[in-house]
Design a protein around this motif. Structure first.
Motif, PDB file in Angstrom:
ATOM      1  N   ASN A 250      -5.114   8.570   0.497  1.00  0.00           N
ATOM      2  CA  ASN A 250      -6.094   7.593   0.046  1.00  0.00           C
ATOM      3  C   ASN A 250      -5.452   6.637  -0.960  1.00  0.00           C
ATOM      4  OD1 ASN A 250      -6.493   8.593  -2.767  1.00  0.00           O
ATOM      5  ND2 ASN A 250      -7.336  10.390  -1.722  1.00  0.00           N
ATOM      6  N   LEU A 251      -6.154   5.552  -1.229  1.00  0.00           N
ATOM      7  CA  LEU A 251      -5.597   4.469  -2.033  1.00  0.00           C
ATOM      8  C   LEU A 251      -5.183   4.931  -3.425  1.00  0.00           C
ATOM      9  CD1 LEU A 251      -5.069   1.394  -1.978  1.00  0.00           C
ATOM     10  CD2 LEU A 251      -7.318   1.089  -3.021  1.00  0.00           C
ATOM     11  N   LEU A 252      -5.973   5.798  -4.061  1.00  0.00           N
ATOM     12  CA  LEU A 252      -5.680   6.238  -5.419  1.00  0.00           C
ATOM     13  C   LEU A 252      -4.417   7.088  -5.493  1.00  0.00           C
ATOM     14  CD1 LEU A 252      -9.274   7.146  -6.709  1.00  0.00           C
ATOM     15  CD2 LEU A 252      -7.946   5.078  -7.164  1.00  0.00           C
ATOM     16  N   GLN A 253      -4.075   7.767  -4.398  1.00  0.00           N
ATOM     17  CA  GLN A 253      -2.901   8.631  -4.394  1.00  0.00           C
ATOM     18  C   GLN A 253      -1.616   7.878  -4.074  1.00  0.00           C
ATOM     19  OE1 GLN A 253      -4.470  11.694  -1.617  1.00  0.00           O
ATOM     20  NE2 GLN A 253      -4.035  13.171  -3.223  1.00  0.00           N
ATOM     21  N   ARG A 254      -1.695   6.856  -3.247  1.00  0.00           N
ATOM     22  CA  ARG A 254      -0.463   6.208  -2.798  1.00  0.00           C
ATOM     23  C   ARG A 254      -0.103   4.950  -3.575  1.00  0.00           C
ATOM     24  NH1 ARG A 254      -3.942   4.479   1.620  1.00  0.00           N
ATOM     25  NH2 ARG A 254      -3.987   2.191   1.761  1.00  0.00           N
ATOM     26  N   ILE A 255      -0.924   4.572  -4.551  1.00  0.00           N
ATOM     27  CA  ILE A 255      -0.642   3.375  -5.330  1.00  0.00           C
ATOM     28  C   ILE A 255      -0.531   3.737  -6.807  1.00  0.00           C
ATOM     29  CG2 ILE A 255      -1.590   1.178  -6.147  1.00  0.00           C
ATOM     30  CD1 ILE A 255      -2.653   0.640  -3.441  1.00  0.00           C
ATOM     31  N   SER A 256       0.550   3.294  -7.439  1.00  0.00           N
ATOM     32  CA  SER A 256       0.697   3.413  -8.891  1.00  0.00           C
ATOM     33  C   SER A 256       0.090   2.161  -9.514  1.00  0.00           C
ATOM     34  CB  SER A 256       2.177   3.540  -9.270  1.00  0.00           C
ATOM     35  OG  SER A 256       2.349   3.369 -10.666  1.00  0.00           O
ATOM     36  N   TRP A 257      -1.034   2.328 -10.177  1.00  0.00           N
ATOM     37  CA  TRP A 257      -1.710   1.158 -10.735  1.00  0.00           C
ATOM     38  C   TRP A 257      -0.902   0.531 -11.858  1.00  0.00           C
ATOM     39  CZ3 TRP A 257      -5.108  -0.819  -7.734  1.00  0.00           C
ATOM     40  CH2 TRP A 257      -5.855  -0.007  -6.884  1.00  0.00           C
ATOM     41  N   TYR A 258      -0.137   1.348 -12.581  1.00  0.00           N
ATOM     42  CA  TYR A 258       0.716   0.789 -13.635  1.00  0.00           C
ATOM     43  C   TYR A 258       1.754  -0.152 -13.026  1.00  0.00           C
ATOM     44  CZ  TYR A 258       4.183   0.481 -17.338  1.00  0.00           C
ATOM     45  OH  TYR A 258       5.077   0.000 -18.272  1.00  0.00           O
ATOM     46  N   HIS A 259       2.452   0.313 -11.982  1.00  0.00           N
ATOM     47  CA  HIS A 259       3.451  -0.536 -11.337  1.00  0.00           C
ATOM     48  C   HIS A 259       2.804  -1.772 -10.714  1.00  0.00           C
ATOM     49  CE1 HIS A 259       5.810   3.190 -11.639  1.00  0.00           C
ATOM     50  NE2 HIS A 259       6.868   2.412 -11.570  1.00  0.00           N
ATOM     51  N   THR A 260       1.618  -1.596 -10.151  1.00  0.00           N
ATOM     52  CA  THR A 260       0.927  -2.739  -9.551  1.00  0.00           C
ATOM     53  C   THR A 260       0.609  -3.798 -10.594  1.00  0.00           C
ATOM     54  OG1 THR A 260      -0.054  -1.298  -7.872  1.00  0.00           O
ATOM     55  CG2 THR A 260      -1.099  -3.439  -8.228  1.00  0.00           C
ATOM     56  N   MET A 261       0.088  -3.373 -11.765  1.00  0.00           N
ATOM     57  CA  MET A 261      -0.264  -4.323 -12.815  1.00  0.00           C
ATOM     58  C   MET A 261       0.977  -4.952 -13.444  1.00  0.00           C
ATOM     59  SD  MET A 261      -3.574  -4.494 -13.007  1.00  0.00           S
ATOM     60  CE  MET A 261      -3.921  -5.178 -14.629  1.00  0.00           C
TER      61      MET A 261
END
Length: 319
Positions: A45-56
């Motif tokens: 799912n989206l929350l597991q495969r995306i690092s929000w820190y790296h994205t921001m």
């Protein structure tokens, strides 16, 4: 696709490229022009495969600022609705006889003052629910600004290789033969030292009736320089040991291949090693061209002028 028999058998393949060899499993290019991997990850799912820190940290500045302002507006709007639902009479200082828009607007700006912990004092909460909500909002505001501050610091302090690559790679005359040439240039006021370059060629090859991907390390005239202050043209001499030795202009148009470029250098400002990547498909290679000079001496002969706008300029030439 190229037949294996048409390849230069003196060229040695690279088994440590990090990419698979099954041509049927790949779609598009290996590496995007901006250096990111051309891969879409699925299966979680989206929350597991995306690092929000790296994205921001990595998103464009305009999108980052838009997210911050949108979050600020929306969170205060939500709290304003809750304050209004509890009862506007529990916010001492609001004009109870005003219209809905006036009262809601005052509740919104009270929320903004509480969220930022400014607290002008014109409006104050009364009653347990409103006071508890104000305390919770103040805590959320403190945590939100702490996160935003960390993101701002991470974006400004992230080691970044401020290098630009030419839009096209060129097949140019070189020492009586031909050479693959790619140009790059530092475009910020940074100091790069100990720069190292590596170029890998990937091609779809038909071997024993099936498609496979072959990778080759392309030897460079200079793979390392002490200081990267001017433009650097990476030159792969197309000698009899090169996998491109027998390639003609038509081959580059018909064959599916990609040139992967990796640059590693030390940035004095960050006191850290930085990395830049890009790639060129065969359709982005200009056959029979030569880069124009990017720098020259100043009129008073005291400085060297580096013309960044000439990075992609070239002249056509004959072999």
């Amino acid at each position: 696709m190229v037949l294996l028999k048409n390849l230069n058998n003196k060229a040695k393949t690279d088994e440590n490229s990090g990419f698979g060899t099954n041509a049927n499993s790949y779609g598009g290019r290996f590496v995007n022009k901006n250096g990111t991997a051309n891969i879409e990850k699925r299966g979680m799912n989206l929350l597991q495969r995306i690092s929000w820190y790296h994205t921001m940290i990595e998103m464009p500045n305009w999108k980052f600022m838009l997210i911050l302002f949108s979050f600020y507006i929306i969170i205060n709007f939500i709290f304003a609705i809750i304050y209004y639902a509890i009862g506007i009479e529990h916010l001492d200082g609001i004009n109870a006889s005003g219209s809905f828009l006036t009262q809601f607007g005052q509740a919104y700006f009270f929320s903004a003052q509480t969220f930022t912990t400014v607290g002008y004092g014109h409006i104050s909460p009364t009653g347990f629910l409103t006071s508890a909500l104000s305390a919770a909002e103040a805590l959320i505001g403190l945590l939100s600004f702490a996160i935003a501050t960390g993101l701002f610091f991470g974006r400004f302090s992230k080691p970044t290789a401020f290098l630009k690559f030419s839009h096209n790679a060129l097949i140019s005359p070189y020492k009586g033969n031909k050479g693959l040439m790619i140009r790059l240039v530092p475009f910020k006021n940074t100091n790069f030292t100990d720069a190292t370059a590596k170029i890998t060629l990937g091609m779809n090859v038909e071997e024993e009736g099936r498609q496979t991907i072959k990778f080759y390390n392309l030897e460079l005239e200079l793979s390392r320089i002490n200081a990267l202050t001017l433009s650097w043209t990476l030159v792969h001499p197309i000698t009899e040991n090169s996998p491109l030795y027998n390639f003609t202009e038509e081959d580059f148009k018909k064959i599916h291949g990609e040139i992967l470029v990796f640059i590693t250098t030390f940035d004095d400002m960050f006191s850290n090693t930085v990395v830049a990547r890009t790639s060129y498909t065969f359709s982005e290679i200009i056959y029979g061209a030569k880069f124009r000079a990017m720098y020259n001496r100043s009129k008073d002969n005291t400085k060297t002028i580096l013309h960044l706008d000439k990075l992609n300029q070239y002249d056509t030439t004959n072999f």
